[in-house]
Design a protein around this motif. Structure first.
Motif, PDB file in Angstrom:
ATOM      1  N   PRO A 122     -10.938 -28.720  19.341  1.00 26.41           N
ATOM      2  CA  PRO A 122     -10.184 -27.873  18.420  1.00 26.41           C
ATOM      3  C   PRO A 122     -10.781 -26.475  18.418  1.00 26.41           C
ATOM      4  O   PRO A 122     -11.991 -26.298  18.588  1.00 26.41           O
ATOM      5  N   VAL A 139     -17.184 -30.212  10.736  1.00 21.81           N
ATOM      6  CA  VAL A 139     -16.057 -29.688  11.494  1.00 21.81           C
ATOM      7  C   VAL A 139     -16.500 -28.501  12.344  1.00 21.81           C
ATOM      8  O   VAL A 139     -16.112 -28.361  13.508  1.00 21.81           O
ATOM      9  N   GLU A 162     -17.770 -29.123  15.775  1.00 20.73           N
ATOM     10  CA  GLU A 162     -16.826 -29.606  16.778  1.00 20.73           C
ATOM     11  C   GLU A 162     -15.916 -28.506  17.308  1.00 20.73           C
ATOM     12  O   GLU A 162     -15.265 -28.676  18.341  1.00 20.73           O
ATOM     13  N   LEU A 163     -15.838 -27.403  16.607  1.00 23.98           N
ATOM     14  CA  LEU A 163     -14.890 -26.355  16.968  1.00 23.98           C
ATOM     15  C   LEU A 163     -15.357 -25.525  18.159  1.00 23.98           C
ATOM     16  O   LEU A 163     -16.552 -25.311  18.359  1.00 23.98           O
ATOM     17  N   LEU A 220      -5.475 -27.475  16.842  1.00 23.97           N
ATOM     18  CA  LEU A 220      -5.934 -28.827  17.147  1.00 23.97           C
ATOM     19  C   LEU A 220      -4.799 -29.530  17.878  1.00 23.97           C
ATOM     20  O   LEU A 220      -3.794 -29.923  17.276  1.00 23.97           O
ATOM     21  N   TRP A 269      -7.329 -32.841  11.109  1.00 21.24           N
ATOM     22  CA  TRP A 269      -8.590 -33.136  11.786  1.00 21.24           C
ATOM     23  C   TRP A 269      -9.108 -34.511  11.369  1.00 21.24           C
ATOM     24  O   TRP A 269      -9.564 -35.300  12.207  1.00 21.24           O
ATOM     25  N   GLN A 270      -9.030 -34.804  10.070  1.00 29.22           N
ATOM     26  CA  GLN A 270      -9.504 -36.094   9.566  1.00 29.22           C
ATOM     27  C   GLN A 270      -8.657 -37.240  10.091  1.00 29.22           C
ATOM     28  O   GLN A 270      -9.169 -38.296  10.468  1.00 29.22           O
ATOM     29  N   SER A 310      -6.911 -37.320  12.817  1.00 34.37           N
ATOM     30  CA  SER A 310      -6.862 -37.439  14.269  1.00 34.37           C
ATOM     31  C   SER A 310      -7.776 -38.532  14.810  1.00 34.37           C
ATOM     32  O   SER A 310      -7.543 -39.058  15.890  1.00 34.37           O
TER      33      SER A 310
END
Length: 217
Positions: free
Chosen positions: A5, A30, A33-34, A182, A200-201, A203
């Motif tokens: 993402p 988060v 991960e971005l 995302l 995001w959660q 996914s």
């Protein structure tokens, strides 16, 4: 392989600043991960390099009326978050400098502290972060070589990395920041952060940060 993402951010945008603040405070997992991509108005050199890649810059300069609205709205939002704010005055800004300097800091493993120092200078003290001296001072406080930071636009590899990010933004149809992506899902603006976090959660069945005692505010 699926791309990570992405978040497109800018040191110019107050909404980008406030969105990143909320994101880092409420959902730091988060952030890790971005894929962080700086989005900035290109100077002549960067513009020429974008032309060579058949890419353009989608952002359209705002009117004075919109600028005044954003000033009032940002102060309101910052107050809601309990963040002190000083509105900077941008005269002949050179946005390549702070954004390319951030790319340099990231290569050196100092992206977060340098980001914090630049945003503190711009939004906390109203300083001109397009001034090499301000960039040098921020770099020194962040543990980055001040001269390397001030001369980041002269580094061909750093310049090319900045252009590559803007090309990706062009291909993603990015027209403003903050912008989160995302997969096929796109979220533009400060008020879309909660929607991004829900996607995001969902996914991968992740835990809602609010369940960990971290309310998204």
């Amino acid at each position: 392989m699926k791309r990570r993402p992405r978040i497109y951010f800018s040191f110019r945008s107050p909404y980008s600043w406030l969105t990143v603040h909320r994101l880092r405070t409420a959902a730091p997992q988060v952030c890790a991960e971005l894929e962080w991509i700086p989005y900035f108005d290109p100077d002549h050199t960067t513009s020429a390099m974008l032309d060579d890649r058949d890419a353009t810059f989608h952002y359209v300069q705002m009117s004075r009326a919109k600028h005044r609205y954003i000033l009032m709205d940002t102060k309101r939002l910052a107050g809601t978050l309990g963040i002190p704010m000083a509105w900077p005055i941008d005269r002949d800004p050179w946005w390549d400098l702070p954004h390319l300097a951030w790319l340099l800091a990231r290569r050196l493993g100092r992206a977060d502290p340098f980001y914090d120092e630049l945003t503190a200078a711009r939004w906390g003290r109203g300083e001109n972060i397009c001034d090499p001296e301000v960039v040098r001072a921020a770099a020194a406080r962040a543990g980055v070589d001040p001269e390397l930071a001030a001369h980041a636009p002269d580094d061909p590899e750093i310049r090319a990395e900045g252009v590559a990010g803007l090309v990706t933004a062009y291909e993603d149809d990015i027209f403003g920041v903050p912008y989160l992506k995302l997969g096929p899902h796109r979220f533009w603006g400060y008020d879309r952060l909660d929607a991004f976090l829900r996607v995001w959660q969902e996914s991968a069945g992740r835990v809602d940060p609010a369940r960990e005692g971290k309310e998204i505010r």
